[in-house]
Design a protein around this motif. Structure first.
Motif, short mmCIF file in Angstrom:
data_model
loop_
_atom_site.label_atom_id
_atom_site.label_comp_id
_atom_site.label_asym_id
_atom_site.label_seq_id
_atom_site.Cartn_x
_atom_site.Cartn_y
_atom_site.Cartn_z
N LEU A 1 0.84 -1.19 0.00
CA LEU A 1 0.00 0.00 0.00
C LEU A 1 0.87 1.24 0.00
CD1 LEU A 1 -2.65 -1.11 2.67
CD2 LEU A 1 -2.65 -1.50 0.20
N VAL A 2 0.74 2.04 -1.02
CA VAL A 2 1.47 3.31 -1.11
C VAL A 2 0.42 4.41 -1.03
CG1 VAL A 2 3.01 4.73 -2.52
CG2 VAL A 2 3.24 2.23 -2.55
N ARG A 3 0.18 4.90 0.18
CA ARG A 3 -0.84 5.91 0.41
C ARG A 3 -0.21 7.08 1.15
NH1 ARG A 3 -5.68 1.98 2.57
NH2 ARG A 3 -4.07 1.53 4.12
N THR A 4 -0.12 8.20 0.45
CA THR A 4 0.51 9.38 1.03
C THR A 4 0.13 10.61 0.23
OG1 THR A 4 2.64 10.48 1.43
CG2 THR A 4 2.60 8.83 -0.29
N GLN A 5 0.07 11.74 0.91
CA GLN A 5 -0.25 13.01 0.24
C GLN A 5 0.99 13.68 -0.34
OE1 GLN A 5 -3.45 14.49 0.04
NE2 GLN A 5 -4.24 12.59 0.89
N SER A 6 2.17 13.32 0.16
CA SER A 6 3.37 14.08 -0.19
C SER A 6 4.14 13.52 -1.38
CB SER A 6 4.31 14.16 1.03
OG SER A 6 4.73 12.85 1.42
N LEU A 7 3.95 12.24 -1.71
CA LEU A 7 4.79 11.57 -2.70
C LEU A 7 4.61 12.19 -4.09
CD1 LEU A 7 6.78 9.15 -2.53
CD2 LEU A 7 4.98 7.76 -3.56
N LYS A 8 5.77 12.45 -4.77
CA LYS A 8 5.75 13.01 -6.12
C LYS A 8 6.29 12.04 -7.16
CE LYS A 8 6.22 17.82 -4.59
NZ LYS A 8 7.05 19.06 -4.67
N ARG A 9 7.20 11.14 -6.75
CA ARG A 9 7.81 10.21 -7.69
C ARG A 9 7.80 8.80 -7.09
NH1 ARG A 9 10.98 12.38 -11.73
NH2 ARG A 9 12.30 10.51 -11.71
N PHE A 10 7.35 7.82 -7.89
CA PHE A 10 7.31 6.44 -7.42
C PHE A 10 7.82 5.52 -8.53
CE2 PHE A 10 4.94 2.35 -7.19
CZ PHE A 10 5.60 1.84 -6.08
N ARG A 11 8.75 4.64 -8.17
CA ARG A 11 9.29 3.67 -9.11
C ARG A 11 9.21 2.27 -8.51
NH1 ARG A 11 15.05 4.41 -11.06
NH2 ARG A 11 15.48 4.77 -8.84
N LEU A 12 8.62 1.36 -9.26
CA LEU A 12 8.63 -0.06 -8.89
C LEU A 12 9.56 -0.76 -9.86
CD1 LEU A 12 7.37 -2.32 -7.11
CD2 LEU A 12 5.74 -2.67 -8.98
N LEU A 13 10.68 -1.26 -9.36
CA LEU A 13 11.68 -1.90 -10.21
C LEU A 13 11.34 -3.37 -10.42
CD1 LEU A 13 14.93 -0.40 -8.60
CD2 LEU A 13 13.57 0.51 -10.49
N PRO B 1 -2.48 11.49 -4.39
CA PRO B 1 -2.99 12.61 -5.18
C PRO B 1 -1.94 13.61 -5.64
CG PRO B 1 -3.63 12.81 -2.87
CD PRO B 1 -3.07 11.44 -3.04
N GLY B 2 -0.74 13.60 -5.02
CA GLY B 2 0.31 14.52 -5.42
C GLY B 2 1.32 13.91 -6.38
N LEU B 3 1.12 12.64 -6.79
CA LEU B 3 2.11 11.94 -7.61
C LEU B 3 2.19 12.55 -9.00
CD1 LEU B 3 3.98 9.45 -7.17
CD2 LEU B 3 2.31 8.14 -8.50
N GLU B 4 3.43 12.83 -9.45
CA GLU B 4 3.66 13.42 -10.75
C GLU B 4 4.34 12.44 -11.72
OE1 GLU B 4 5.97 16.89 -10.01
OE2 GLU B 4 4.34 17.97 -9.00
N TYR B 5 5.14 11.51 -11.18
CA TYR B 5 5.87 10.56 -12.03
C TYR B 5 5.73 9.16 -11.44
CZ TYR B 5 9.90 7.95 -13.86
OH TYR B 5 10.71 7.00 -14.42
N MET B 6 5.38 8.19 -12.31
CA MET B 6 5.24 6.81 -11.86
C MET B 6 5.88 5.89 -12.90
SD MET B 6 1.82 4.65 -10.78
CE MET B 6 1.01 4.82 -12.38
N SER B 7 6.73 4.98 -12.42
CA SER B 7 7.38 4.00 -13.29
C SER B 7 7.09 2.61 -12.74
CB SER B 7 8.90 4.24 -13.34
OG SER B 7 9.54 3.25 -14.11
N LEU B 8 6.52 1.75 -13.57
CA LEU B 8 6.15 0.40 -13.15
C LEU B 8 6.89 -0.60 -14.02
CD1 LEU B 8 2.29 0.88 -12.73
CD2 LEU B 8 4.05 1.00 -10.96
N GLY B 9 7.76 -1.40 -13.37
CA GLY B 9 8.56 -2.36 -14.12
C GLY B 9 8.54 -3.74 -13.51
N ASP B 10 7.48 -4.11 -12.83
CA ASP B 10 7.41 -5.42 -12.19
C ASP B 10 6.29 -6.24 -12.82
OD1 ASP B 10 7.56 -6.55 -8.74
OD2 ASP B 10 7.20 -7.66 -10.57
N ASP B 11 6.62 -7.25 -13.60
CA ASP B 11 5.62 -8.07 -14.26
C ASP B 11 4.89 -9.00 -13.31
OD1 ASP B 11 7.58 -8.51 -17.23
OD2 ASP B 11 6.03 -7.09 -16.80
N HIS B 12 5.36 -9.12 -12.10
CA HIS B 12 4.90 -10.19 -11.24
C HIS B 12 4.02 -9.71 -10.09
CE1 HIS B 12 7.70 -12.30 -13.70
NE2 HIS B 12 8.66 -11.51 -13.30
#
Length: 322
Positions: free
Chosen positions: A72-84, A104-115
């Motif tokens: 669970l990634v739940r936060t108001q402050s996060l701007k960048r999230f990467r899942l390798l 709600p504040g996320l600006e960049y998201m990278s998802l790289g986990d097929d599993h």
């Protein structure tokens, strides 16, 4: 972690280690950057995140032995999230896992986990850039069946709708485009009305899907198309012209080793012949190898193509020699 260190820490990176929560709560009031690789949890991720009130960037590489069924990634402050992606050698995690992102504040998201078994996104109202390197299915060699619209299909549809307000999409793997192709047949791809810039990797045989994909991007202005080598259907006909191609697309860059066969020029011909406001078309560094083909030959072939936008500038760049 000592209380003095935790109260002033700004950047935290943990690799191949354990993370415990002795007091049931971790509080790091100054932490802005957290990087976690293959960490064995003794606490839930959301417990850690909730103790980081100013966290701006989170990078996560799951441990395949992680026992938790939900991240669970739940936060108001996060701007960048990467899942390798999981490291090479692991087919999948031992435990089916759901990733839920409510930021709600996320600006960049990278998802790289097929599993990851499923991805749930909520409140991505500020999303500017999304980078995808996923098949949207868990496990190995699993294929989507358009005749069997199960709960999984609904989850995928909800995910795509959840990121539909994004402005810049980067698809760094052809397997993601292939998934889009499958899901489009079931009418599951939404309109990306805010999308102005798209970077996508296509295998040659998937170019037939290109117009349908672009139909989902009605206001697209910039397109970077990376065509992976492979046999292209010489009978390929790109006849459908979506709105963005005819009226909004301003710049197209095609990265491909273009040779002199007619089939290899069809993507170039398609955009030149149908884009009314195209300002620039670039055949970029992998466009041709000067050791095999003369630049004048490429120019001669491209200049014979019909050009709907008379002011369009055509740029041909040679491959850099080793």
């Amino acid at each position: 972690m000592g209380s003095d260190i935790g109260s002033t820490l700004v950047y935290l990176k943990l690799t191949s280690s354990g993370l415990r929560d002795p007091a049931g709560f971790v509080y790091m009031p100054c932490l802005k950057f957290m990087h976690l690789e293959e960490v064995i949890w003794d606490t839930h991720l959301d417990t850690v995140i909730s103790g980081c009130p100013v966290l701006e960037e989170l990078t996560l590489l799951r441990d395949p032995h992680d026992k938790y069924k939900a991240l669970l990634v739940r936060t108001q402050s996060l701007k960048r999230f990467r899942l390798l992606p999981l490291r090479k050698g692991y087919v999948r995690s031992r435990v089916k896992c759901t990733l839920e992102i409510d930021t709600p504040g996320l600006e960049y998201m990278s998802l790289g986990d097929d599993h990851i078994d499923s991805i749930v996104v909520k409140n991505l109202t500020s999303l500017l850039v999304v980078e995808l390197d996923i098949k949207f299915v868990a496990g190995f060699a699993v294929h989507f069946d358009t005749w069997n619209l199960t709960k999984r299909s609904e989850i995928i549809s909800d995910f795509l709708n959840g990121i539909s307000s994004v402005r810049h999409m980067i698809i760094i793997s052809a397997k993601t485009v292939q998934a889009f192709d499958h899901y489009s047949k079931a009418g599951m791809i939404p309109k990306f009305n805010n999308l102005s810039c798209l970077q996508a990797v296509f295998r040659s045989y998937l170019l037939q899907f290109l117009p349908a994909f672009l139909e989902c991007c009605p206001n697209l202005k910039h397109l970077l198309l990376v065509v992976h080598s492979g046999k292209m259907d010489e009978g390929l006909k790109l006849t459908d012209v979506p709105r963005c191609v005819s009226s909004t697309l301003e710049c197209v860059e095609i990265q491909e080793k273009l040779e002199l066969e007619e089939g290899k020029m069809k993507a170039t011909s398609y955009f030149l012949g149908n884009s009314a406001v195209l300002k620039k078309l670039i055949l970029s560094p992998t466009a041709y190898d000067p050791r095999d083909v003369l630049e004048s030959e490429i120019w001669e072939k491209v200049n014979k193509l019909k050009k709907r936008s008379p002011g369009c500038e055509i740029i041909i760049r040679a491959m850099e020699e080793d």
